[in-house]
Every structure is written in C-alpha cells, then in structure tokens.
Motif scaffolding. Sequence first.
Motif, PDB file in Angstrom:
ATOM      1  N   ALA A 151     -23.330 -77.043 -58.146  1.00 61.37           N
ATOM      2  CA  ALA A 151     -22.105 -77.678 -57.653  1.00 61.37           C
ATOM      3  C   ALA A 151     -22.407 -79.078 -57.137  1.00 61.37           C
ATOM      4  CB  ALA A 151     -21.513 -76.835 -56.536  1.00 61.37           C
ATOM      5  N   LEU A 152     -21.401 -79.949 -57.210  1.00 59.38           N
ATOM      6  CA  LEU A 152     -21.571 -81.302 -56.694  1.00 59.38           C
ATOM      7  C   LEU A 152     -21.800 -81.282 -55.183  1.00 59.38           C
ATOM      8  CD1 LEU A 152     -18.789 -83.220 -58.643  1.00 59.38           C
ATOM      9  CD2 LEU A 152     -21.246 -83.286 -59.031  1.00 59.38           C
ATOM     10  N   LEU A 153     -21.046 -80.449 -54.509  1.00 62.36           N
ATOM     11  CA  LEU A 153     -21.174 -80.301 -53.059  1.00 62.36           C
ATOM     12  C   LEU A 153     -21.320 -78.825 -52.710  1.00 62.36           C
ATOM     13  CD1 LEU A 153     -18.434 -82.673 -51.617  1.00 62.36           C
ATOM     14  CD2 LEU A 153     -20.883 -82.936 -51.414  1.00 62.36           C
ATOM     15  N   ARG A 154     -22.129 -78.565 -51.741  1.00 62.10           N
ATOM     16  CA  ARG A 154     -22.249 -77.184 -51.264  1.00 62.10           C
ATOM     17  C   ARG A 154     -21.128 -76.887 -50.283  1.00 62.10           C
ATOM     18  NH1 ARG A 154     -28.135 -78.677 -50.168  1.00 62.10           N
ATOM     19  NH2 ARG A 154     -27.070 -79.443 -48.333  1.00 62.10           N
ATOM     20  N   SER A 181     -21.374 -75.751 -47.328  1.00 58.47           N
ATOM     21  CA  SER A 181     -21.721 -76.250 -45.999  1.00 58.47           C
ATOM     22  C   SER A 181     -21.407 -77.742 -45.869  1.00 58.47           C
ATOM     23  CB  SER A 181     -23.195 -75.988 -45.702  1.00 58.47           C
ATOM     24  OG  SER A 181     -24.022 -76.647 -46.638  1.00 58.47           O
ATOM     25  N   ASP A 182     -21.591 -78.501 -46.958  1.00 58.64           N
ATOM     26  CA  ASP A 182     -21.250 -79.922 -46.935  1.00 58.64           C
ATOM     27  C   ASP A 182     -19.749 -80.117 -46.762  1.00 58.64           C
ATOM     28  OD1 ASP A 182     -23.926 -80.614 -47.374  1.00 58.64           O
ATOM     29  OD2 ASP A 182     -23.664 -80.563 -49.557  1.00 58.64           O
ATOM     30  N   LEU A 183     -18.959 -79.343 -47.501  1.00 57.20           N
ATOM     31  CA  LEU A 183     -17.507 -79.432 -47.389  1.00 57.20           C
ATOM     32  C   LEU A 183     -17.036 -79.052 -45.989  1.00 57.20           C
ATOM     33  CD1 LEU A 183     -16.415 -77.934 -50.816  1.00 57.20           C
ATOM     34  CD2 LEU A 183     -16.242 -80.315 -50.078  1.00 57.20           C
ATOM     35  N   LYS A 184     -17.636 -78.006 -45.429  1.00 58.66           N
ATOM     36  CA  LYS A 184     -17.273 -77.570 -44.077  1.00 58.66           C
ATOM     37  C   LYS A 184     -17.607 -78.653 -43.062  1.00 58.66           C
ATOM     38  CE  LYS A 184     -16.978 -73.991 -40.842  1.00 58.66           C
ATOM     39  NZ  LYS A 184     -16.162 -74.729 -39.915  1.00 58.66           N
TER      40      LYS A 184
END
Length: 58
Positions: free
Chosen positions: A5-8, A10-13
């Motif tokens: 994925a581009l972002l995990r 945890s990054d989005l959170k």
Amino acid sequence: MTASALLRRSDLKRMADIAKSEGVRVSIEIDGRIISISPDIHKPVEEDTVAKGKRIRL
C-alpha cells in the motif's frame, strides 16, 4: 505477489489525528499522487432566538 500500500493504516491514523487536533488539512505526495485528510469541522450553526417573521411585544 501483491503490491504494498502507498500508506499504512498507522500513517493514515497519524495524519487524521493531526488534522483533527490542529484543525488543518494534512497532505502527502507519493509517486505523484496527493493524499489529503481534512478534519470534519462544520461552521457553527447560528440559531435565531426568535423565529423569523414573529413579532415580540415588549
């Protein structure tokens, strides 16, 4: 094999937490794609104390 994925999650959170606490939009650009997260802030509703068109006698 699947692509990562581009972002995990945890990054989005983390981005969402910053956006909500600071009241700003958080954006990141990865491989020419811009991903933005903005807080769910609405303009305060101005409530009339008197209904429109109603007369008040003093």
